[in-house]
Design a protein around this motif. Structure first.
Motif, PDB file in Angstrom:
ATOM      1  N   CYS A  21      -6.326   9.518   2.675  1.00 13.29           N
ATOM      2  CA  CYS A  21      -6.811   8.161   2.397  1.00 13.29           C
ATOM      3  C   CYS A  21      -6.049   7.155   3.255  1.00 13.29           C
ATOM      4  O   CYS A  21      -4.853   7.318   3.491  1.00 13.29           O
ATOM      5  CB  CYS A  21      -6.616   7.820   0.923  1.00 13.29           C
ATOM      6  SG  CYS A  21      -7.521   8.891  -0.205  1.00 13.29           S
ATOM      7  N   ASP A  22      -6.757   6.110   3.710  1.00 12.57           N
ATOM      8  CA  ASP A  22      -6.082   5.086   4.497  1.00 12.57           C
ATOM      9  C   ASP A  22      -5.328   4.114   3.576  1.00 12.57           C
ATOM     10  O   ASP A  22      -5.463   4.168   2.350  1.00 12.57           O
ATOM     11  CB  ASP A  22      -7.060   4.352   5.423  1.00 12.57           C
ATOM     12  CG  ASP A  22      -8.128   3.568   4.691  1.00 12.57           C
ATOM     13  OD1 ASP A  22      -7.911   3.153   3.532  1.00 12.57           O
ATOM     14  OD2 ASP A  22      -9.193   3.340   5.285  1.00 12.57           O
ATOM     15  N   LYS A  23      -4.542   3.244   4.180  1.00  9.87           N
ATOM     16  CA  LYS A  23      -3.682   2.339   3.405  1.00  9.87           C
ATOM     17  C   LYS A  23      -4.479   1.431   2.479  1.00  9.87           C
ATOM     18  O   LYS A  23      -4.060   1.182   1.344  1.00  9.87           O
ATOM     19  CB  LYS A  23      -2.805   1.507   4.342  1.00  9.87           C
ATOM     20  CG  LYS A  23      -1.745   2.320   5.033  1.00  9.87           C
ATOM     21  CD  LYS A  23      -0.899   1.475   5.954  1.00  9.87           C
ATOM     22  CE  LYS A  23       0.127   2.344   6.652  1.00  9.87           C
ATOM     23  NZ  LYS A  23       1.011   1.583   7.533  1.00  9.87           N
ATOM     24  N   ASP A  24      -5.631   0.938   2.949  1.00 11.53           N
ATOM     25  CA  ASP A  24      -6.442   0.053   2.113  1.00 11.53           C
ATOM     26  C   ASP A  24      -6.965   0.781   0.884  1.00 11.53           C
ATOM     27  O   ASP A  24      -6.933   0.245  -0.229  1.00 11.53           O
ATOM     28  CB  ASP A  24      -7.608  -0.537   2.916  1.00 11.53           C
ATOM     29  CG  ASP A  24      -7.154  -1.519   3.985  1.00 11.53           C
ATOM     30  OD1 ASP A  24      -6.050  -2.093   3.844  1.00 11.53           O
ATOM     31  OD2 ASP A  24      -7.897  -1.717   4.964  1.00 11.53           O
ATOM     32  N   MET A  25      -7.451   2.006   1.085  1.00  7.63           N
ATOM     33  CA  MET A  25      -7.969   2.785  -0.039  1.00  7.63           C
ATOM     34  C   MET A  25      -6.845   3.104  -1.021  1.00  7.63           C
ATOM     35  O   MET A  25      -7.036   3.020  -2.241  1.00  7.63           O
ATOM     36  CB  MET A  25      -8.624   4.076   0.450  1.00  7.63           C
ATOM     37  CG  MET A  25      -9.298   4.863  -0.663  1.00  7.63           C
ATOM     38  SD  MET A  25      -9.961   6.452  -0.151  1.00  7.63           S
ATOM     39  CE  MET A  25     -11.173   5.951   1.033  1.00  7.63           C
ATOM     40  N   ILE A  26      -5.694   3.451  -0.487  1.00  6.86           N
ATOM     41  CA  ILE A  26      -4.547   3.762  -1.335  1.00  6.86           C
ATOM     42  C   ILE A  26      -4.165   2.542  -2.165  1.00  6.86           C
ATOM     43  O   ILE A  26      -3.975   2.640  -3.382  1.00  6.86           O
ATOM     44  CB  ILE A  26      -3.353   4.261  -0.497  1.00  6.86           C
ATOM     45  CG1 ILE A  26      -3.660   5.656   0.059  1.00  6.86           C
ATOM     46  CG2 ILE A  26      -2.069   4.283  -1.333  1.00  6.86           C
ATOM     47  CD1 ILE A  26      -2.649   6.171   1.077  1.00  6.86           C
ATOM     48  N   SER A  27      -4.079   1.391  -1.524  1.00  6.55           N
ATOM     49  CA  SER A  27      -3.715   0.165  -2.245  1.00  6.55           C
ATOM     50  C   SER A  27      -4.707  -0.147  -3.356  1.00  6.55           C
ATOM     51  O   SER A  27      -4.316  -0.513  -4.469  1.00  6.55           O
ATOM     52  CB  SER A  27      -3.646  -1.025  -1.283  1.00  6.55           C
ATOM     53  OG  SER A  27      -2.600  -0.866  -0.373  1.00  6.55           O
ATOM     54  N   LEU A  28      -5.985  -0.005  -3.047  1.00  2.00           N
ATOM     55  CA  LEU A  28      -7.024  -0.278  -4.037  1.00  2.00           C
ATOM     56  C   LEU A  28      -6.936   0.700  -5.208  1.00  2.00           C
ATOM     57  O   LEU A  28      -6.996   0.288  -6.374  1.00  2.00           O
ATOM     58  CB  LEU A  28      -8.396  -0.214  -3.380  1.00  2.00           C
ATOM     59  CG  LEU A  28      -9.588  -0.654  -4.217  1.00  2.00           C
ATOM     60  CD1 LEU A  28      -9.423  -2.095  -4.703  1.00  2.00           C
ATOM     61  CD2 LEU A  28     -10.875  -0.519  -3.408  1.00  2.00           C
ATOM     62  N   CYS A  29      -6.769   1.969  -4.910  1.00  2.32           N
ATOM     63  CA  CYS A  29      -6.669   2.975  -5.969  1.00  2.32           C
ATOM     64  C   CYS A  29      -5.440   2.751  -6.840  1.00  2.32           C
ATOM     65  O   CYS A  29      -5.517   2.840  -8.071  1.00  2.32           O
ATOM     66  CB  CYS A  29      -6.640   4.385  -5.374  1.00  2.32           C
ATOM     67  SG  CYS A  29      -8.234   4.929  -4.714  1.00  2.32           S
TER      68      CYS A  29
END
Length: 80
Positions: free
Chosen positions: A20-28
């Motif tokens: 997962c990219d950083k944006d997806m990780i942050s959102l999750c």
């Protein structure tokens, strides 16, 4: 490595390991902290086909490479 009781750390590590990219990780992580497990699940279910497409593309490339190797070996053998 996250401790067995560090839920956020475990989630972070798993998301990173899944590519997962950083944006997806942050959102999750944000959704998880808010208790929005269903939203995290939805994001991950949408991401799975992306990974499957990468696998299929790699398999196609591998098949092409195998065919090329086969053809070149055949040419080499015919020259002997």
């Amino acid at each position: 490595m996250a401790e067995g009781t560090d839920e956020k750390g475990i989630l972070l590590q798993n998301l990173q390991d899944a590519g997962c990219d950083k944006d997806m990780i942050s959102l999750c992580i944000s959704y998880a902290e808010q208790g929005k497990t269903q939203d995290v699940l939805s994001i991950l279910q949408k991401y799975k086909p992306v990974l499957l497409n990468k696998i299929h593309k790699s398999q196609d490339e591998l098949d092409c490479l195998d065919f090329l190797i086969y053809r070149l070996k055949k040419i080499c053998m015919s020259k002997k």
